[in-house]
Design a protein around this motif. Sequence first.
Motif, PDB file in Angstrom:
ATOM      1  N   SER A  38       4.680   3.350   5.284  1.00 44.94           N
ATOM      2  CA  SER A  38       3.313   3.802   5.534  1.00 44.94           C
ATOM      3  C   SER A  38       2.635   4.248   4.240  1.00 44.94           C
ATOM      4  O   SER A  38       1.453   3.975   4.021  1.00 44.94           O
ATOM      5  CB  SER A  38       3.318   4.964   6.541  1.00 44.94           C
ATOM      6  OG  SER A  38       3.817   4.543   7.785  1.00 44.94           O
ATOM      7  N   ASP A  90      -2.999   4.049   9.445  1.00 47.57           N
ATOM      8  CA  ASP A  90      -3.157   3.864   7.999  1.00 47.57           C
ATOM      9  C   ASP A  90      -4.444   4.480   7.459  1.00 47.57           C
ATOM     10  O   ASP A  90      -4.416   5.164   6.424  1.00 47.57           O
ATOM     11  CB  ASP A  90      -3.077   2.382   7.649  1.00 47.57           C
ATOM     12  CG  ASP A  90      -1.662   1.837   7.795  1.00 47.57           C
ATOM     13  OD1 ASP A  90      -0.718   2.650   7.783  1.00 47.57           O
ATOM     14  OD2 ASP A  90      -1.499   0.618   7.932  1.00 47.57           O
ATOM     15  N   ALA A 140      -0.790   2.721   2.559  1.00 53.86           N
ATOM     16  CA  ALA A 140      -1.919   3.582   2.225  1.00 53.86           C
ATOM     17  C   ALA A 140      -2.307   3.438   0.751  1.00 53.86           C
ATOM     18  O   ALA A 140      -3.493   3.405   0.400  1.00 53.86           O
ATOM     19  CB  ALA A 140      -1.575   5.045   2.534  1.00 53.86           C
ATOM     20  N   ILE A 181      -3.875   8.178   7.263  1.00 47.00           N
ATOM     21  CA  ILE A 181      -3.001   8.551   6.152  1.00 47.00           C
ATOM     22  C   ILE A 181      -3.789   8.589   4.851  1.00 47.00           C
ATOM     23  O   ILE A 181      -3.641   9.514   4.036  1.00 47.00           O
ATOM     24  CB  ILE A 181      -1.821   7.566   6.038  1.00 47.00           C
ATOM     25  CG1 ILE A 181      -0.820   7.826   7.156  1.00 47.00           C
ATOM     26  CG2 ILE A 181      -1.124   7.705   4.680  1.00 47.00           C
ATOM     27  CD1 ILE A 181       0.356   6.878   7.158  1.00 47.00           C
ATOM     28  N   ALA A 182      -4.653   7.588   4.652  1.00 51.56           N
ATOM     29  CA  ALA A 182      -5.482   7.573   3.449  1.00 51.56           C
ATOM     30  C   ALA A 182      -6.404   8.789   3.399  1.00 51.56           C
ATOM     31  O   ALA A 182      -6.594   9.397   2.343  1.00 51.56           O
ATOM     32  CB  ALA A 182      -6.286   6.275   3.384  1.00 51.56           C
TER      33      ALA A 182
END
Length: 353
Positions: free
Chosen positions: A260, A160, A264, A163-164
Amino acid sequence: MGDAALAIEAVDFSLLDAPFTGTPVPIDEAEGPDPRMEAITGLVAKGSYAEAARAAEALLRGGVRDVRLLGPYLFGHFVSDGMKALPVLFRSLSLSLTENWDHFGPAGKKPIFLDTGLRWLLKMMSKTLEHHTRLKDAQWQAWNAAGNREPMEEALRMGDPLIATLSALPKNASADAFRTLLGNLRSHAQGVPYLPPPEDPQAQALALAPDEDDDDEDAGDDEEEARPTRARRAAAAPDADAGPTVPMSPALAQLVRKLSAFEALVAREDFVKASVIAVDVLATVERFDPRVYLPMLFSGFFNGLSQHADAIEPMLHGTESLGFRALDQLYRVDLDAFLVAPQRQPRGSGYEE
Protein backbone atom coordinates in the motif's frame (compact mmCIF):
# COMPACT_ATOMS: atom_id res chain seq x y z
CA MET A 1 -14.19 -5.10 23.56
CA GLY A 2 -16.63 -3.09 25.68
CA ASP A 3 -20.03 -2.79 24.00
CA ALA A 4 -18.52 -3.02 20.51
CA ALA A 5 -21.03 -5.66 19.44
CA LEU A 6 -24.07 -3.56 20.37
CA ALA A 7 -26.14 -1.73 17.79
CA ILE A 8 -26.27 2.04 18.11
CA GLU A 9 -29.77 3.30 17.47
CA ALA A 10 -31.07 6.78 16.71
CA VAL A 11 -27.70 8.18 15.64
CA ASP A 12 -27.30 9.97 12.30
CA PHE A 13 -23.93 8.89 10.92
CA SER A 14 -24.16 10.98 7.74
CA LEU A 15 -23.19 14.31 9.31
CA LEU A 16 -19.61 14.18 7.97
CA ASP A 17 -20.54 12.70 4.58
CA ALA A 18 -20.97 16.07 2.84
CA PRO A 19 -19.19 19.44 2.60
CA PHE A 20 -19.85 21.63 5.62
CA THR A 21 -22.10 24.66 5.38
CA GLY A 22 -22.64 27.42 7.90
CA THR A 23 -20.32 28.81 10.55
CA PRO A 24 -18.71 26.33 12.93
CA VAL A 25 -19.28 26.72 16.67
CA PRO A 26 -15.87 27.04 18.36
CA ILE A 27 -14.93 25.31 21.61
CA ASP A 28 -13.26 27.78 23.96
CA GLU A 29 -10.86 26.02 26.31
CA ALA A 30 -9.07 29.14 27.49
CA GLU A 31 -10.33 28.56 31.02
CA GLY A 32 -9.95 24.79 31.01
CA PRO A 33 -11.09 21.65 29.16
CA ASP A 34 -14.60 21.66 27.75
CA PRO A 35 -16.78 19.41 29.95
CA ARG A 36 -18.60 18.00 26.91
CA MET A 37 -15.34 16.81 25.37
CA GLU A 38 -14.21 15.47 28.73
CA ALA A 39 -17.46 13.50 29.00
CA ILE A 40 -16.93 11.89 25.59
CA THR A 41 -13.35 11.01 26.50
CA GLY A 42 -14.62 9.37 29.69
CA LEU A 43 -17.20 7.31 27.82
CA VAL A 44 -14.54 6.08 25.40
CA ALA A 45 -12.18 5.24 28.25
CA LYS A 46 -14.72 2.90 29.86
CA GLY A 47 -15.74 1.29 26.56
CA SER A 48 -19.15 2.94 26.25
CA TYR A 49 -18.77 3.48 22.52
CA ALA A 50 -22.50 3.79 21.80
CA GLU A 51 -22.93 6.62 24.26
CA ALA A 52 -19.73 8.31 23.06
CA ALA A 53 -20.95 8.24 19.46
CA ARG A 54 -24.32 9.64 20.46
CA ALA A 55 -22.69 12.48 22.40
CA ALA A 56 -20.34 13.26 19.48
CA GLU A 57 -23.30 13.33 17.10
CA ALA A 58 -25.11 15.84 19.33
CA LEU A 59 -22.14 18.21 19.21
CA LEU A 60 -21.69 17.83 15.45
CA ARG A 61 -25.38 18.44 14.88
CA GLY A 62 -25.06 21.59 16.97
CA GLY A 63 -22.34 22.91 14.69
CA VAL A 64 -19.32 22.03 16.81
CA ARG A 65 -16.39 21.13 14.55
CA ASP A 66 -13.61 19.57 16.60
CA VAL A 67 -11.27 16.86 15.33
CA ARG A 68 -11.56 15.07 18.67
CA LEU A 69 -15.12 14.13 17.69
CA LEU A 70 -14.04 12.18 14.60
CA GLY A 71 -12.82 9.06 16.39
CA PRO A 72 -15.81 8.40 18.71
CA TYR A 73 -18.33 9.34 16.03
CA LEU A 74 -16.87 7.25 13.20
CA PHE A 75 -16.07 4.28 15.42
CA GLY A 76 -19.67 4.36 16.57
CA HIS A 77 -20.71 3.97 12.94
CA PHE A 78 -18.50 0.91 12.54
CA VAL A 79 -19.83 -0.60 15.78
CA SER A 80 -23.41 -0.01 14.65
CA ASP A 81 -23.31 -1.08 11.00
CA GLY A 82 -20.09 -3.06 10.58
CA MET A 83 -18.84 -3.57 7.04
CA LYS A 84 -21.83 -1.76 5.56
CA ALA A 85 -20.69 1.43 7.30
CA LEU A 86 -17.30 1.49 5.57
CA PRO A 87 -18.13 3.52 2.41
CA VAL A 88 -19.72 6.40 4.36
CA LEU A 89 -17.06 6.12 7.07
CA PHE A 90 -14.18 6.37 4.57
CA ARG A 91 -15.86 9.20 2.64
CA SER A 92 -16.49 11.08 5.89
CA LEU A 93 -12.86 10.68 6.85
CA SER A 94 -11.66 11.85 3.43
CA LEU A 95 -13.92 14.91 3.43
CA SER A 96 -12.87 15.81 6.96
CA LEU A 97 -9.22 15.82 5.92
CA THR A 98 -9.73 17.75 2.67
CA GLU A 99 -12.75 19.95 1.88
CA ASN A 100 -13.89 20.31 5.48
CA TRP A 101 -10.45 20.59 7.07
CA ASP A 102 -10.51 24.35 7.58
CA HIS A 103 -13.82 24.13 9.46
CA PHE A 104 -12.33 21.99 12.21
CA GLY A 105 -10.58 23.06 15.39
CA PRO A 106 -9.07 23.44 17.83
CA ALA A 107 -6.57 25.96 16.54
CA GLY A 108 -2.96 25.15 17.21
CA LYS A 109 -3.42 21.61 18.54
CA LYS A 110 -5.48 20.31 15.63
CA PRO A 111 -2.72 18.18 13.98
CA ILE A 112 -1.79 16.54 17.30
CA PHE A 113 -5.38 15.79 18.32
CA LEU A 114 -6.18 14.53 14.83
CA ASP A 115 -3.26 12.10 14.66
CA THR A 116 -3.98 10.73 18.12
CA GLY A 117 -7.68 10.34 17.39
CA LEU A 118 -7.21 8.73 13.98
CA ARG A 119 -4.67 6.21 15.27
CA TRP A 120 -7.13 5.25 18.01
CA LEU A 121 -10.00 4.94 15.53
CA LEU A 122 -8.12 2.83 12.99
CA LYS A 123 -6.50 0.57 15.57
CA MET A 124 -9.84 0.02 17.32
CA MET A 125 -11.44 -0.97 14.01
CA SER A 126 -8.63 -3.46 13.37
CA LYS A 127 -8.80 -4.85 16.92
CA THR A 128 -12.58 -5.23 16.73
CA LEU A 129 -12.32 -7.09 13.44
CA GLU A 130 -9.51 -9.32 14.74
CA HIS A 131 -11.40 -10.00 17.98
CA HIS A 132 -14.57 -11.28 16.31
CA THR A 133 -12.59 -13.13 13.64
CA ARG A 134 -10.74 -15.02 16.35
CA LEU A 135 -13.98 -15.91 18.15
CA LYS A 136 -15.94 -16.75 14.97
CA ASP A 137 -18.98 -15.50 16.90
CA ALA A 138 -22.37 -14.17 15.81
CA GLN A 139 -20.92 -10.76 14.96
CA TRP A 140 -18.30 -12.35 12.71
CA GLN A 141 -20.96 -14.48 11.01
CA ALA A 142 -23.08 -11.37 10.38
CA TRP A 143 -20.07 -9.64 8.78
CA ASN A 144 -19.60 -12.67 6.50
CA ALA A 145 -23.19 -12.69 5.24
CA ALA A 146 -24.01 -11.78 1.65
CA GLY A 147 -24.48 -8.04 1.32
CA ASN A 148 -21.22 -7.12 3.03
CA ARG A 149 -18.85 -7.78 0.12
CA GLU A 150 -20.03 -4.92 -2.08
CA PRO A 151 -19.64 -2.11 0.51
CA MET A 152 -16.29 -3.53 1.57
CA GLU A 153 -14.96 -3.41 -1.97
CA GLU A 154 -16.36 0.10 -2.44
CA ALA A 155 -14.50 1.23 0.65
CA LEU A 156 -11.28 -0.56 -0.32
CA ARG A 157 -11.25 1.36 -3.60
CA MET A 158 -10.94 4.53 -1.51
CA GLY A 159 -7.94 3.13 0.33
CA ASP A 160 -5.03 4.42 -1.75
CA PRO A 161 -6.30 8.02 -2.02
CA LEU A 162 -6.89 8.05 1.73
CA ILE A 163 -3.37 6.76 2.40
CA ALA A 164 -2.00 9.58 0.26
CA THR A 165 -4.11 12.09 2.21
CA LEU A 166 -3.01 10.70 5.58
CA SER A 167 0.62 10.63 4.49
CA ALA A 168 0.45 14.34 3.59
CA LEU A 169 -0.69 15.37 7.08
CA PRO A 170 1.78 17.24 9.31
CA LYS A 171 1.69 14.26 11.68
CA ASN A 172 1.03 11.11 9.67
CA ALA A 173 1.58 8.19 12.05
CA SER A 174 -2.05 7.21 11.41
CA ALA A 175 -1.16 6.19 7.83
CA ASP A 176 0.44 2.96 9.08
CA ALA A 177 -2.61 2.12 11.18
CA PHE A 178 -4.80 2.65 8.11
CA ARG A 179 -2.63 0.33 5.99
CA THR A 180 -3.00 -2.38 8.63
CA LEU A 181 -6.78 -1.90 8.66
CA LEU A 182 -6.92 -2.15 4.86
CA GLY A 183 -4.96 -5.40 4.99
CA ASN A 184 -7.36 -6.86 7.55
CA LEU A 185 -10.37 -5.78 5.51
CA ARG A 186 -8.95 -7.30 2.31
CA SER A 187 -8.32 -10.57 4.12
CA HIS A 188 -11.85 -10.62 5.54
CA ALA A 189 -13.46 -9.72 2.21
CA GLN A 190 -12.05 -12.84 0.56
CA GLY A 191 -14.47 -15.04 2.50
CA VAL A 192 -17.58 -12.89 2.06
CA PRO A 193 -19.97 -13.92 -0.75
CA TYR A 194 -21.47 -11.48 -3.21
CA LEU A 195 -25.19 -10.87 -3.29
CA PRO A 196 -26.84 -13.22 -5.82
CA PRO A 197 -28.00 -11.50 -9.01
CA PRO A 198 -31.73 -10.75 -9.19
CA GLU A 199 -33.69 -13.51 -10.89
CA ASP A 200 -34.93 -12.78 -14.40
CA PRO A 201 -38.77 -12.63 -14.17
CA GLN A 202 -39.12 -13.84 -17.76
CA ALA A 203 -36.93 -16.88 -17.15
CA GLN A 204 -38.76 -17.59 -13.90
CA ALA A 205 -42.12 -17.49 -15.71
CA LEU A 206 -40.77 -19.82 -18.39
CA ALA A 207 -39.50 -22.25 -15.79
CA LEU A 208 -42.86 -22.41 -14.04
CA ALA A 209 -45.02 -22.52 -17.21
CA PRO A 210 -46.86 -25.82 -17.90
CA ASP A 211 -46.20 -27.87 -21.03
CA GLU A 212 -48.37 -26.77 -23.93
CA ASP A 213 -48.40 -30.14 -25.74
CA ASP A 214 -49.11 -32.71 -23.04
CA ASP A 215 -50.68 -35.03 -25.69
CA ASP A 216 -47.46 -35.24 -27.66
CA GLU A 217 -45.06 -37.27 -25.56
CA ASP A 218 -42.04 -36.67 -27.79
CA ALA A 219 -42.68 -32.93 -28.04
CA GLY A 220 -43.17 -32.78 -24.29
CA ASP A 221 -39.86 -34.52 -23.72
CA ASP A 222 -38.10 -32.10 -26.06
CA GLU A 223 -39.61 -29.10 -24.32
CA GLU A 224 -38.68 -30.50 -20.92
CA GLU A 225 -35.07 -30.84 -22.02
CA ALA A 226 -35.00 -27.30 -23.41
CA ARG A 227 -36.81 -25.54 -20.57
CA PRO A 228 -34.42 -23.80 -18.11
CA THR A 229 -36.01 -25.22 -14.97
CA ARG A 230 -35.31 -23.81 -11.56
CA ALA A 231 -33.40 -26.96 -10.58
CA ARG A 232 -31.14 -26.71 -13.64
CA ARG A 233 -30.45 -23.04 -12.99
CA ALA A 234 -29.62 -23.81 -9.37
CA ALA A 235 -27.28 -26.61 -10.43
CA ALA A 236 -25.59 -24.39 -12.98
CA ALA A 237 -25.21 -21.44 -10.60
CA PRO A 238 -21.67 -20.95 -9.30
CA ASP A 239 -21.05 -21.65 -5.65
CA ALA A 240 -21.16 -18.37 -3.75
CA ASP A 241 -18.67 -19.64 -1.17
CA ALA A 242 -15.44 -17.80 -1.85
CA GLY A 243 -13.39 -20.09 0.37
CA PRO A 244 -12.14 -19.89 3.94
CA THR A 245 -11.12 -16.68 5.63
CA VAL A 246 -7.47 -16.83 6.68
CA PRO A 247 -6.41 -14.61 9.60
CA MET A 248 -3.68 -12.19 8.61
CA SER A 249 -0.28 -12.98 10.11
CA PRO A 250 2.03 -10.17 11.27
CA ALA A 251 4.36 -10.89 8.35
CA LEU A 252 1.53 -10.67 5.82
CA ALA A 253 0.15 -7.51 7.45
CA GLN A 254 3.57 -5.91 7.14
CA LEU A 255 3.82 -6.96 3.49
CA VAL A 256 0.37 -5.47 2.79
CA ARG A 257 1.50 -2.23 4.42
CA LYS A 258 4.55 -2.13 2.16
CA LEU A 259 2.45 -2.74 -0.95
CA SER A 260 0.00 0.00 0.00
CA ALA A 261 2.88 2.36 0.77
CA PHE A 262 4.41 1.65 -2.63
CA GLU A 263 1.13 2.43 -4.41
CA ALA A 264 0.71 5.65 -2.44
CA LEU A 265 4.27 6.77 -3.25
CA VAL A 266 3.80 6.04 -6.95
CA ALA A 267 0.52 7.97 -6.91
CA ARG A 268 2.30 11.06 -5.64
CA GLU A 269 5.32 10.40 -7.92
CA ASP A 270 7.85 9.94 -5.12
CA PHE A 271 9.80 7.38 -7.12
CA VAL A 272 12.93 7.46 -4.97
CA LYS A 273 11.11 6.10 -1.92
CA ALA A 274 9.02 3.81 -4.14
CA SER A 275 12.22 2.22 -5.48
CA VAL A 276 13.36 1.38 -1.94
CA ILE A 277 10.11 -0.50 -1.30
CA ALA A 278 10.26 -2.13 -4.76
CA VAL A 279 13.66 -3.69 -4.03
CA ASP A 280 12.43 -5.07 -0.71
CA VAL A 281 9.14 -6.46 -2.07
CA LEU A 282 10.81 -8.08 -5.09
CA ALA A 283 13.25 -9.83 -2.75
CA THR A 284 10.34 -10.98 -0.57
CA VAL A 285 8.54 -12.43 -3.60
CA GLU A 286 11.64 -14.35 -4.66
CA ARG A 287 11.96 -16.07 -1.27
CA PHE A 288 8.25 -16.15 -0.41
CA ASP A 289 7.52 -18.81 2.22
CA PRO A 290 3.77 -19.41 2.65
CA ARG A 291 4.39 -20.89 6.12
CA VAL A 292 5.61 -17.47 7.26
CA TYR A 293 2.94 -15.33 5.58
CA LEU A 294 -0.03 -17.72 5.74
CA PRO A 295 0.65 -19.93 8.77
CA MET A 296 -3.01 -20.55 9.62
CA LEU A 297 -3.67 -21.82 6.09
CA PHE A 298 -1.31 -24.75 6.70
CA SER A 299 -2.14 -25.28 10.38
CA GLY A 300 -4.70 -28.01 9.72
CA PHE A 301 -2.39 -29.79 7.28
CA PHE A 302 0.62 -29.98 9.60
CA ASN A 303 -1.57 -30.74 12.61
CA GLY A 304 -3.17 -33.69 10.81
CA LEU A 305 0.16 -34.86 9.45
CA SER A 306 1.77 -34.84 12.90
CA GLN A 307 -1.14 -36.70 14.53
CA HIS A 308 -1.31 -39.43 11.88
CA ALA A 309 2.31 -39.64 10.80
CA ASP A 310 2.59 -43.33 11.76
CA ALA A 311 -0.31 -44.24 9.48
CA ILE A 312 0.74 -41.99 6.59
CA GLU A 313 4.49 -42.60 6.55
CA PRO A 314 4.35 -46.24 5.29
CA MET A 315 2.30 -45.05 2.31
CA LEU A 316 5.07 -42.67 1.29
CA HIS A 317 7.31 -45.64 0.50
CA GLY A 318 4.92 -46.87 -2.18
CA THR A 319 4.61 -43.75 -4.34
CA GLU A 320 5.86 -45.63 -7.41
CA SER A 321 3.12 -48.24 -7.24
CA LEU A 322 0.39 -48.28 -9.88
CA GLY A 323 -2.29 -47.67 -7.26
CA PHE A 324 -0.62 -44.55 -5.90
CA ARG A 325 0.19 -43.17 -9.36
CA ALA A 326 -3.43 -43.69 -10.48
CA LEU A 327 -4.74 -41.87 -7.40
CA ASP A 328 -2.18 -39.13 -7.93
CA GLN A 329 -3.36 -38.55 -11.50
CA LEU A 330 -7.02 -38.57 -10.42
CA TYR A 331 -6.18 -36.03 -7.70
CA ARG A 332 -4.55 -33.76 -10.25
CA VAL A 333 -7.34 -33.86 -12.84
CA ASP A 334 -10.48 -34.08 -10.65
CA LEU A 335 -10.24 -33.32 -6.94
CA ASP A 336 -13.97 -33.92 -6.37
CA ALA A 337 -13.81 -37.41 -7.91
CA PHE A 338 -10.63 -38.10 -5.95
CA LEU A 339 -12.37 -37.31 -2.67
CA VAL A 340 -15.26 -39.71 -3.30
CA ALA A 341 -13.20 -42.54 -4.83
CA PRO A 342 -13.42 -45.84 -2.86
CA GLN A 343 -10.82 -46.13 -0.12
CA ARG A 344 -7.95 -48.41 -1.06
CA GLN A 345 -6.55 -50.86 1.45
CA PRO A 346 -2.76 -50.79 1.94
CA ARG A 347 -0.76 -53.92 1.32
CA GLY A 348 2.77 -54.12 2.56
CA SER A 349 4.50 -50.78 2.29
CA GLY A 350 2.49 -49.36 -0.58
CA TYR A 351 -0.92 -49.16 -2.19
CA GLU A 352 -2.58 -52.32 -3.44
CA GLU A 353 -2.14 -52.75 -7.16
